[in-house]
Design an enzyme around this catalytic site. Sequence first.
Site, PDB file in Angstrom:
ATOM      1  N   SER A  16      -4.861  -7.731  -0.233  1.00 31.70           N
ATOM      2  CA  SER A  16      -5.469  -6.309   0.278  1.00 31.70           C
ATOM      3  C   SER A  16      -4.493  -5.139   0.639  1.00 31.70           C
ATOM      4  O   SER A  16      -4.706  -4.045   0.811  1.00 31.70           O
ATOM      5  CB  SER A  16      -5.907  -6.301   1.649  1.00 31.70           C
ATOM      6  OG  SER A  16      -7.399  -7.147   1.562  1.00 31.70           O
ATOM      7  N   SER A  19      -9.337  -3.439   6.896  1.00 29.04           N
ATOM      8  CA  SER A  19      -9.087  -3.961   5.573  1.00 29.04           C
ATOM      9  C   SER A  19     -10.545  -4.078   4.860  1.00 29.04           C
ATOM     10  O   SER A  19     -10.807  -5.095   4.206  1.00 29.04           O
ATOM     11  CB  SER A  19      -8.326  -5.276   5.447  1.00 29.04           C
ATOM     12  OG  SER A  19      -7.946  -5.345   4.150  1.00 29.04           O
ATOM     13  N   LYS A  72      -5.120  -1.819  -1.337  1.00 36.56           N
ATOM     14  CA  LYS A  72      -5.977  -0.849  -0.704  1.00 36.56           C
ATOM     15  C   LYS A  72      -4.915   0.353  -0.502  1.00 36.56           C
ATOM     16  O   LYS A  72      -5.530   1.594  -0.351  1.00 36.56           O
ATOM     17  CB  LYS A  72      -6.824  -1.276   0.487  1.00 36.56           C
ATOM     18  CG  LYS A  72      -7.461  -2.245   0.402  1.00 36.56           C
ATOM     19  CD  LYS A  72      -8.403  -2.713   1.588  1.00 36.56           C
ATOM     20  CE  LYS A  72      -9.537  -3.879   1.070  1.00 36.56           C
ATOM     21  NZ  LYS A  72      -8.897  -4.998   1.446  1.00 36.56           N
TER      22      LYS A  72
END
Length: 694
Positions: A451, A511, A454
Amino acid sequence: MKSPLLRSILVPALALLLVSAGLPSVCAAKESKPSKPTADIAKLEAQLKPLIKQHRGQVGVMIRHLPSGQTFKHRETVAMPTASLIKFPLLMATAKALEEGKVSLDDRIQLKKEDQVPGSGILTEHFSPGLELSLHDAIHLMMAYSDNTATNLVIDQVGLNATNELMAEMGCDATRLNAKVYRRDTSNNLERSKKYGLGSTSGQDMVTLLEKLEAGEFVNSQRSKQVLDYMADCLSTNGLPRYLPQGTRVAHKTGSVGDSRTDAGIIYSPAGPIAIAVLTTGNEDKSWDDDNEAKRLTAEIAKAAYSHFVGDTEAEPVQVARTLKLGSAGPLVEGLQRTLNVRLKPSPGLSVDGDFGPNTESALLAFQKQAGLEPTGVVDRSVWAKLGPLVTADDPAPSPRAVARKNTQKRPPESLEGPPVVTCKAWCFVDGETGEMLAGNNERRTRDPASVTKIMTAHLVLTYAEEHPEALDQVVTFSKRADETPGSTSAVREGEKLPVKELLYGLMLPSGNDASVALAEHFGEQIRPVGEGTSYDRFVAEMNAEAKRLGMENTGYKNPHGLTAKGHVTTAWDMTLLAREAMKHALLREIVSTRQHVYTVQSEAGYEREVVWNNTNRLLGHEGYIGVKTGTTGAAGACLIACGVRDGRETFGVVLGSSCSDARYSDMRNLFRYVWSTQRELSEGAPKAAAAGR
């Protein structure tokens, strides 16, 4: 493909157990007349009511012991989303079309690219357009694997409205198929599609359909048995069959989507068939593993019903061939670890602790490659088959000579110089102002980013907003695709909406994989007006273009969230380039340094509700750290990108592939201490090396 149905046509049909004569022909008439429960059914109620009451979600249940007619009911007439359970009524509509000669099991269907939809099944991921299969094969895939693409192929053969026409004919007013799977554009009732998704039903409708099938009263006994045989092909065992005695036949269909989990079918017990439907929605636990609360509730209800009607016989939990993955734990993981130590050459020397961590996953990936399997990092049926019998006991005691040799063998003493010992596979630290590398190890080795991807998603949106400030006030409405994105979530649902600025908090703090998809769908065509593919595709293309502009030479993006995908990789060095650039956005600095954020989302339906987002970055609890992002997947391990401030200077640190969540924080803090102390000594004139491990 061999099928239980095809075999059943070639052998004499098994005699079906019959229920009382004179069953009504419509679902509405099947509801029992109100009466005081018998003592027996009261005992079952006493077991089930507390289970249902404590469940964190809405529940509808109906259970009927077909030989006796004893029935348990709880909100059995309430319509609820079916998810893939609607494929059961579709199967009945297909059987009716077969009987009427409108279609044949031998009809050939050619798979086209536009037919392939995401979600459950195997046709989209494992087969190419041009494949030709029979209607029988499509039905089997729909029921055994809950294949979404196969389901749409079946719908094309019998017609979208055939299911609803049949259900209306049978009086099952709660049961409706609203559209093809992942094809909202085909909806025959937009209001029902928005409310229920793919389809809807009630516990009463499900049990009555099952009862008619078991009695051989749907079309005729042959077609009724045909439907049940297809349902018995269902491979899902984590619902109704989960805690039943091994070998118990269950003809059923499951469904899972968003916050809904469903299961309905017939349990063939020693006391006769039991028709059962468990529908849940609004579940707080929206996880996708076997320990999902609604799946466990379904299994517990089935076990209680089985035990009640069979008598004193207790249904013991059955040890099934479970799927294991990162985060799994227990005795079965211990057996896996022992077996990998024996089967894998050279032996990985795993600790037999029952915890499926990154080391166990790495050993599994190596074994999958050794065995010629796809390296997924997940233990499924194919892996169990290749592993063979599990090693369930530790090796026999070693000889005295081996013990003496092991006790005398030691590695050289550790050096007092250099960086600390860490669990991460790669790390890199750079000066926040100049970008100069201060220290690192394996910093240019490609790794899965999870993640931390992102950061690029947020960076693209904020870069666009610098030239178009009004973009931050644009309202994003969540699509079905965004809502159904697996993994970590912002908990915003399909049809709910909020401004871009607020959604960025939902992206970075919890997230939210769903938030990344919503942003990609919203901004792709704005950021890249000219290009191929959907808005989502264009956003991902722009992620790769921006990586190239920043000099991230070893980074490739396949999605905006970081879920594992072939070619979705980065390096610790590349992530320092991105982190420095992204943190130039004042709003991003504000977002990633926020520990909790609350916002009231609105919906197209008119309601409002509050969502609370907590930052996953535990470093924010320590003075001197100001972000930026965590990330965890099985392939990536535990990752963390951080910005630390000491002596008035910012330093960016990246750790990729730490052994667990706790380890990434200790790795990061120890490495920051090393880098800061080294830089302080250098500034004071100490001749100490600044970089290590290259």
